[in-house]
Structures are given as C-alpha cells and as structure tokens.
Design an enzyme around this catalytic site. Sequence first.
Site, PDB file in Angstrom:
ATOM      1  N   HIS A 153      56.467  26.732  31.711  1.00 36.22           N
ATOM      2  CA  HIS A 153      56.916  27.824  30.852  1.00 36.22           C
ATOM      3  C   HIS A 153      56.240  29.095  31.342  1.00 36.22           C
ATOM      4  O   HIS A 153      55.013  29.182  31.373  1.00 36.22           O
ATOM      5  CB  HIS A 153      56.559  27.572  29.389  1.00 36.22           C
ATOM      6  N   CYS A 154      57.046  30.079  31.732  1.00 38.02           N
ATOM      7  CA  CYS A 154      56.519  31.302  32.335  1.00 38.02           C
ATOM      8  C   CYS A 154      56.530  32.439  31.323  1.00 38.02           C
ATOM      9  O   CYS A 154      57.599  32.874  30.885  1.00 38.02           O
ATOM     10  CB  CYS A 154      57.353  31.693  33.558  1.00 38.02           C
ATOM     11  N   PRO A 155      55.360  32.964  30.922  1.00 38.96           N
ATOM     12  CA  PRO A 155      55.337  34.076  29.961  1.00 38.96           C
ATOM     13  C   PRO A 155      55.912  35.365  30.540  1.00 38.96           C
ATOM     14  O   PRO A 155      56.376  36.225  29.789  1.00 38.96           O
ATOM     15  CB  PRO A 155      53.841  34.229  29.652  1.00 38.96           C
TER      16      PRO A 155
END
Length: 348
Positions: A153-155
Amino acid sequence: MAPSGSRRVDCWRVLYWIPVLFISLIVAWSYYAYVVQLCIETIENIGEKIVYLLVYHVLFIMFVWTYWQTIFTKPMNPLKEFHLPHSDKELFEHEDRRESQQEILRRIAKDLPIYTRTMSGAIRYCDRCLLLKPDRCHHCSACDMCILKMDHHCPWVNNCVGFANYKFFMLFLAYSLLYCLFVTATDLQYFIQFWTNGLPDTQAKFHIMFLFFAASTFSVSLAFLFAYHCWLVCKNRSTLEAFRAPAFQHGPDKNAFSLGTRKNFLQVFGDEKKYWLLPIFSSLGDGCSFPTCLVNADPEQPSSPSGRNPSIESYECVVLQCGQTTWCSICIFLTGTSNPALTIEKET
C-alpha cells in the site's frame, strides 16, 4: 444524521490524500520553474529552448498520465468463486473448532486454483472479507479489502499497488525518474552559472537552483526504488513475497512463481509490445491464478476456475512423475530443478 464514527473515518480518509497533494504541488511548481523561469526567462538560444520544451512536455505528460492511472485504478478483488457460499458461511461461523473450520475450507478449496498456504500449512482465509484468499492475494488494512497480487500500500498514491495497477506503478517510477534526470541534466549548466554569478541575480535564480536540488535528490531515491522493482519483476515477486516467501504444501518457496526473466516480464507488461510503454492495462492473467514452477503441485487442485492448469497451459508441458526404474529417471515438468534425477523435456 451520520454517526460520529463515520465522520471520523471520512476525516482520516481525507488525510490520506496529503502525500498525493504534496507531490502534486511539487510537480506543479517544477513545471512553472522549468517552463517559465528556465526555458522562457533564462535560456536565450531559441533552438535549445524549443528542444528542451518539446522533450520536457513529452516526459511531463507521461509522468502525469502514469501517476493518475496508479492513483485512480481501483484494486482488483477476488472473484465471487472465492467467497464462501451462504450455506458454508453459516456452517463455518457456527463451527467452534479450528480443525473443523479448516476441513470446510479445504473442501471448498478443492474446486479452486489455490496452492499457497499459511506458514502452518492451513488454507488462507480472510475473516473480514469472508473469502478464501487466492494465491498472492493479501488483505490491506488501509483499504480494508483483499487485493489481488498485492505488492504494497503506497501512501504517495493513496492506493494499493497490486495486479490491477502494478504495470502503471512501474511506468510511473520509470517516467518520474526520466523526468527528474532530464530536469537535472538540462538545468545543470544554468545552476552553475547562477551559483558562480555568471548570470544576473533575478527571480529565476531561486527557482533554477532549488529545481536542481529537488530534481537531483528525487533522481537518487527514484533510481534505487525503480531498480528494486525491476529486480522484483525479473524474479516475479511482490514486495510482500520478497520479505516473506509464499508457503505451499511442501513449505516456503521464494521462486515458486518465477518463470524466467522474459516470461516474468510478460506477466506484468503483457505480450503486445505496443502497450509496454503506455499506462494501458495489458498484464497477463486474471490475478487469481498464476503459472508456477512447482514440481510437487497438489494433483487434486485445479489451477483456474475453469479447471485448466495455467502452468501447463503456458508451457505446453505435462507433469508426469515416473516410477522407479533402473534405466530411466525422467520427469517432464515446468522448470529446472537441482535434483539430478529429473530432466526437462518439452511436449512434442
């Protein structure tokens, strides 16, 4: 009136967009600094100015396009075949013993292309989504859903990077790196001139100097990140699988999904070359089942919802385990092995 808990969740979701807003502001400022302050206000040579602007806008458009696709492509979720039927769900929820629950899951899994297990050998089950996890699928706590071939999951994109958008993410890293390298290279001589007072001290000085620092810094970090994900693509691993090898009935196997560098690349970018450099979905498969190089695959498990083994289909091979003989120790299987008693033969 909406409950207060719902409002708090919505507030947190708004905060998740702060990293994306930060990147967007940096990119917008870099466009102004490069196009207006460097190309229009500082560069005097018309030919140089035109070439810089043309190349810059091609890279800028591709960078923005891939970033947009990475952010707004919805992650793909498991097919309905992996969700527990209503009758089995009730039976599963009313069963207290873990072994009995596993028996229910094993019965359902026999009709599904599921090979991976937990580290303890159990069927992987998501008690939040109420489904059997397909191979390489993981539950994302930030998105609160199961993501097919989840990488991480990439912020910075406020999205999960997985089967649906991993190609877009790779192209985003590639074009953002090219963008930063181009800005750094073309800005260097004017950065040196301003630094040595070779040009008048104007408003452009601050923008050009800071643009060089920002672009060169991002270039270094992006180069390492892009190189790492290129290695993952060549090995056909996700970031999660690089940290923890997927487990099968015979145990963990970090190379189980590796088909060779070329086929690993095609898994992500597809077999049509015209789409490789464009953020258009072209990855192979459905995200629920993947070809493997396993020799000891479970013969009772189908490898796709249609019952066809994608490994066999991709390689046009069959898996045969020979009996013990004094003159022959041949095994036709999907990839190489360290066992000298086994050899590879293509089906003719």
